[in-house]
Design an enzyme around this catalytic site. Structure first.
Site, short mmCIF file in Angstrom:
data_model
loop_
_atom_site.label_atom_id
_atom_site.label_comp_id
_atom_site.label_asym_id
_atom_site.label_seq_id
_atom_site.Cartn_x
_atom_site.Cartn_y
_atom_site.Cartn_z
CG ASP A 15 16.83 3.35 22.55
OD1 ASP A 15 16.33 2.56 21.72
OD2 ASP A 15 17.95 3.18 23.05
CG ASN A 63 16.79 3.90 12.90
OD1 ASN A 63 16.29 4.89 13.41
ND2 ASN A 63 17.52 3.06 13.63
C1 FPP Z 1 14.20 3.25 18.85
O1 FPP Z 1 13.74 2.14 19.61
C2 FPP Z 1 13.05 3.85 18.18
C3 FPP Z 1 12.94 4.04 16.84
C4 FPP Z 1 14.00 3.66 15.88
C5 FPP Z 1 11.72 4.61 16.26
C6 FPP Z 1 11.12 5.76 17.03
C7 FPP Z 1 9.86 6.11 16.42
C8 FPP Z 1 8.70 6.30 17.08
C9 FPP Z 1 8.56 6.32 18.55
C10 FPP Z 1 7.50 6.54 16.26
C11 FPP Z 1 6.88 7.88 16.53
C12 FPP Z 1 7.38 9.00 15.81
C13 FPP Z 1 6.61 9.86 15.11
C14 FPP Z 1 7.23 11.10 14.56
C15 FPP Z 1 5.19 9.62 14.86
P1 FPP Z 1 14.29 0.70 19.24
O2 FPP Z 1 13.37 0.09 18.24
O3 FPP Z 1 15.72 0.78 18.82
O4 FPP Z 1 14.16 -0.04 20.62
P2 FPP Z 1 15.09 -1.22 21.16
O5 FPP Z 1 16.45 -0.63 21.38
O6 FPP Z 1 14.41 -1.62 22.42
O7 FPP Z 1 15.08 -2.31 20.11
#
Ligand code: FPP
Length: 234
Positions: A15, A63
């Site tokens: 996250d 998501n």
């Molecule tokens: C949450 O951060 C993250 C995600 C929804 C995506 C996670 C995916 C990756 C790290 C890509 C890598 C994975 C693979 C398998 C290659 P957020 O976007 O909710 O962050 P925020 O809360 O700061 O907005």
């Protein structure tokens, strides 16, 4: 890290990618891109530490509500990492996708199935990637499979217990996570491994996922070691 118990299974909620990008006035997908590099390095480190399983939460059933541009960017990243950025030929990982694959496009679905079958006989760490994963969805899916077996007569109601139920979850055959790690300062479980985390420790850290390092994982493991796990005993 001397005299430290290395956990068997760690669950990681990646996250803070969006906030990392925002702090740098970059598009959110740049945060995911950096997050993917960290995912790769931390996976390697988990291999080096000798974990039995690691589970990364990469995309939840919720998501899909994100802007299309962000979803498209994430799908591109998953494809890229599944194809070439992570060397499935060299590592001895058994790759398992937790979640309902049917929501992904045909190319990604086929790729996921191919990687699972190519790595099925591997003896190294189980690398679980939670993609289109939701724990409630997983539990409902398990209930439906069991109900189907009972109605066909291959399972009886008396056969249903905690162990046989767990055998119908995506994590079947794997130890429950010793701890669930969530960086970025948020303190929520967000529909991740709800059944499996019954006795897990929860470790929350302020670092954003794209800034997460091997040292941070060492600190989390040290924190886990300082907890006194009683599993309901005294
Ligand atoms: C949450 O951060 C993250 C995600 C929804 C995506 C996670 C995916 C990756 C790290 C890509 C890598 C994975 C693979 C398998 C290659 P957020 O976007 O909710 O962050 P925020 O809360 O700061 O907005």
């Amino acid at each position: 890290m001397e005299n430290i118990t290395i956990p068997k299974h760690i669950g990681i909620i990646m996250d803070g990618n969006g906030r990392w990008a925002k702090k740098r006035m970059l598009p959110r997908n740049m945060g995911h891109k950096k997050g993917a590099e960290v995912f790769k390095d931390i996976t390697r480190y988990c291999n080096e530490l000798g974990l039995e399983s690691v589970t990364f939460y990469a995309f939840s059933t919720e998501n899909w509500k994100r802007p299309q541009e962000e979803i498209d960017g994430l799908m591109k990243l998953f494809k890229q990492y599944l194809i070439d950025a992570f060397d499935y030929e060299k590592e001895n990982n058994k790759v398992i996708f937790l979640g309902d694959k049917s929501a992904f496009n045909q190319e990604l679905r086929e790729l996921m199935t191919e990687i699972e079958s190519k790595t099925a006989d591997r003896t190294g760490m189980k690398l679980n990637l939670a993609l289109n994963y939701g724990s409630r969805d997983e539990i409902v899916h398990a209930c439906k499979e069991i109900a189907q077996k009972v109605s066909e007569g291959s399972m009886s109601v008396d056969d249903i217990d905690e162990n046989s139920f767990a055998d119908h979850l995506y994590t079947k055959g794997q130890p429950d996570p010793d701890f669930i790690l969530r960086p970025s300062g948020e303190k929520r479980i967000s529909n991740f491994l709800l059944w499996q985390c019954a006795y897990s420790e929860f470790i929350y850290m302020d670092v954003l996922w794209p800034d997460f390092t091997r040292k941070d994982l060492d600190s989390a493991i040290a924190e886990f070691n300082s907890r006194n796990r009683r599993f309901g005993g005294v």
